[in-house]
Design an enzyme around this catalytic site. Sequence first.
Site, PDB file in Angstrom:
ATOM      1  N   GLU A 179       0.823  -1.217   0.000  1.00  8.06           N
ATOM      2  CA  GLU A 179       0.000   0.000   0.000  1.00  8.06           C
ATOM      3  C   GLU A 179       0.860   1.273   0.000  1.00  8.06           C
ATOM      4  O   GLU A 179       0.471   2.293   0.562  1.00  8.06           O
ATOM      5  CB  GLU A 179      -0.968  -0.004   1.187  1.00  8.06           C
ATOM      6  CG  GLU A 179      -1.959  -1.160   1.131  1.00  8.06           C
ATOM      7  CD  GLU A 179      -2.940  -1.180   2.304  1.00  8.06           C
ATOM      8  OE1 GLU A 179      -2.582  -0.643   3.369  1.00  8.06           O
ATOM      9  OE2 GLU A 179      -4.042  -1.713   2.139  1.00  8.06           O
ATOM     10  N   GLU A 251      -7.002  -7.469  -1.365  1.00  3.15           N
ATOM     11  CA  GLU A 251      -7.697  -7.373  -0.079  1.00  3.15           C
ATOM     12  C   GLU A 251      -9.149  -6.985  -0.299  1.00  3.15           C
ATOM     13  O   GLU A 251      -9.474  -5.820  -0.534  1.00  3.15           O
ATOM     14  CB  GLU A 251      -7.015  -6.356   0.844  1.00  3.15           C
ATOM     15  CG  GLU A 251      -5.665  -6.803   1.357  1.00  3.15           C
ATOM     16  CD  GLU A 251      -5.100  -5.884   2.434  1.00  3.15           C
ATOM     17  OE1 GLU A 251      -5.862  -5.043   2.962  1.00  3.15           O
ATOM     18  OE2 GLU A 251      -3.898  -6.000   2.744  1.00  3.15           O
TER      19      GLU A 251
END
Length: 787
Positions: A179, A251
Site C-alpha cells: 500500500e 484485499e
Amino acid sequence: MASRHTLCLLVLAAAGVAGASTVAYDDRALVIDGQRRIILSGAIHYPRSTPEMWPDLINKAKRGGLNTIETYVFWNGHEPRRRQYNFKGNYDIVRFFREIHTAGMYAILRIGPYVCAEWNYGGLPAWLRDIPGMQFRLHNEPFEREMETFTTLIVNKMKEASMFAGQGGPIILAQIENEYGDIMAQLNNNRSASQYIHWCADMANKQKVGVPWIMCQQNHDLPHNVINTCNGFYCHDWYPNRTGIPKMWTENWIGWFKKWGLPDFHRTTEDSAFAVAMFFQKRGSVMNYYMYHGGTNFSRTTGGPYLTTSYDYDAPLDEYGNIRQPKYGHLKNLHNVLLSMETTLVHGEYNESSYGENITVTKYTYGDSSVCFVSNQLHDRDVNVTLGGTHLVPAWSVSILPDCKTVAFNTAKIKTPASVMVMRPSTAEEPEALNWSWMPEKLRPFMTDDCGSFRKNQLLEQITTSGDQSDYLWYMTSLEHKGEGTYTLYVNTTGHELCAFVNGELVGQKHSTNSDYAFQLESLAKLHSGKNYISLLSGTVGLTNYGALFELVPAGIVGGPVKLVGPNGTAIDLTKNSWSYATGLDGEHRQIHLDKPGNNWRGHNEGIVPVYRPFTWYKTSFDAPAGEEAVVVDLLGLNKGAAWVNGNSLGRYWPSYAAAEMDGCHVCDYRREFNAAGDESDLQCLTGCGEPSQRFYHVPRSFLRRDGEPNTLILFEEAGGDPTRAAFRTVAVATTACASPGAEVCGEHGVIAGVDVVRGSCGAYYEGGCETKAALQTFTAACVGRE
C-alpha cells in the site's frame, strides 16, 4: 484467443523437479501450467492462530470453495531483536505453508515486510529506529539493507522447504512492500519515494523466486517488473494501470477490525457477495478475502493502536475458527458457480450492455458457451431484466446466469442457514468454583528516582527509549520543597495512558480515546517538606501501524511539559529535571506469568482476595472444559490488564471500556455501499453499542493441559477489577434460520412470516427447543412481520 494477449511467462521449475509448476500471467488471468485460472483466496494470519488450528482453518477454507491461502509475513515477530530470530510455535511459517501444501491449495506470500495489518508498527521492528541514519520506507541505505536482509531470509526459508511453485510447492505469487502508493505523496520527498519503490521491485526480482511479484495499491509510479493490485471494500471499477497484467484484488475487506471503545462492525452477507460478483463481472480473475479468518491478537505486538484482542473481522471463519453462517455458505455457493464458469470467464469475449441507469448486463462468450451477469446497483428498487426470460434482480444485487438463461445465483437471495455463537458455561469453572490467590506488583522500587537504568535532563519518547520491549515506561524524578504544599500536577502526554504517583501514592490515572492519543493528566499532589518523588508510568496500547512517517508518531511524555501549579498560580516546571528511566514492570522482569516457583502468592488458603486493587497479579487453577468446542474466558468484572493461560499470552484485556453508542447500531440495510472508516453518520450494521468492547478472550485448546492436569490462569490487573467474576465458557454453534433451495423463508413482499428453531442441516429440527425461550421470543418479536 491467447494470441491477442501479452503473455509474460516465468519459468519456475528446475529440470527434473517432480510436481513443479510454471506460473505466468497475461491480461486476463494467472496462467498456471499453461492454463488460465481463477484464484479465490482467503487470508489466514499464522500468528493470529495456533499451529494446531491451522489444518482445520485451511481445510474449512478449501471446503468453502477457495483454492488459495494468503498471509502476510510479520518481521517484528520473526526478528524481535536484531539478528535474533523466532520461527517457533505460531511463528513457524514453514510449517504453515506446508499445511497449505498438504491441503492441496495454492498460496500467496505477502512479505512486505511492512504489512500494516493492524499490527504494531505495521510489522516493522522498533529496533530499526536505533540504527544511525535510519528512515523508514524511503531510499535510505540503512533501511534498505535491513529490509533486503529480512526479505532474503524469508525467501531462502521458503526455497529450502521447496515452497515455491517451481519447486513443487504451493506459492504462486509473492508481494513486496504494501500500500505504498497511498502514502507516497505525503512523504514530502517524491524523488526518494520513487527511488525506493523501484529499488523494492528490483531487489525482489533479484531473489529469483520464479513467481510474479505484486504490489498492492501501487497505482502510480509502478515499476515495470511487478503487478499492481487493488485493496478495498469494492474493486470492480478498478483496473491495472498497465496493459498485459490481470485484474487482481489482494484485499477484499470482508468486515472490519475493532478498537477498544468501538462497537462491532458487520458487513452483510448480501453485500459481501455483491462485491465479489461485481468484480468477476468486470473481468476480475484473482480475489483474496481480507480476512477469511481474522483470529486473535495473542501478544502485545500483534495489535495496532487501541485494537481489541479479538481480530474477528466478521470473517467467514470467526475468531475461534467456527463457520460463520450464512456468510460462509452463501459465498461458498458463489465460489462454486464462478469456478464452474472458469474457462468461459478467463477466455471468453467480453461484452457489456446498459439496461438503464445502474443496470448492467455482461456477457462472456467462448466457443459455444456463454455466461451472463446482471447487476442492479440501485439502492432503492428491484428491477426486471429480460434475458432468456424475465428475471427479477433485487436492489444492490447481481444475478449470475451460467447459460445466460437461468439464474443460478443471486447475491441478495440467501439460502444458507444462519448461525449464532452460544457461550455455554462450564459447571466446574463457574465463578464460585475458582479459587484465587494474589500478589501485589512491586511498585516501591519505582517510587523514588534511584532505580532507573539511566538519567536524562529531558522527557524522552517512549518507543525509542523502551525499544518496545514493554507497554510500560517509568519516568521518575525528585524535587526539594520547603514546608507542606498542595499543588495540581499537570502532565502532557501522547499516551496512550498514564498513572501518576507522588511520594509513593497513586494520585491520578487517565487514558486517551482511541481517536486522539494526546491528553493532559491533571491530579492533586501534596508535597511535604524535604525531598519529594514523582513517578509517572506511561503505557501504550499498541503502536501506530499506518500512514506516512508513522514511525515518527511519538508515544509517552516526550517533551512534556510536566509541572506543579500552586493555588496562587505559582508553578514548578519539572520538564527539564533530571529524570530516571526504567522499562517495564517488576512482574514482567520476574516473568510472573510463567508461574515460576518462589513467587509469594497470597490469599489462597485464607480465602481473602482483594478486589478493585490496581497493580495486582491474580492466579487461579481450572480444569480444561470437556469436549472440543472453542474455549473462552469471560473477564467481565475486570478492568484493564493482560492474561495468560499456562504461560501462553491471551493478549490485553479491557472489558471495562464500553463501546460507544452510535446511530449505526440501530440500522442495517445491505442495499448500500459498506463503510467502516467514515463519519459516524455513514456507519451501519453495528452491534454491541454500550456494551464491553470485548468480554470474551480466546483460550486455544492447545494452550490447555488434558487428562485432569490443572491449568493456570494468571491476570495482571492494572487499573483495579474483580477477578472473582471471571469464568470459563465454551463456544457452541447454533443455527437460527433456514431456507432450502427453491423455498423462501419470507411471506408475500419479502415479509418474514415466522421463526423456527433448527439445528444442523436444513430441516433437522431440534426437538429440545431454543436454548432460551426469552431469546426466541425476542427474535420473533423483532423479525415477524418485517422485511
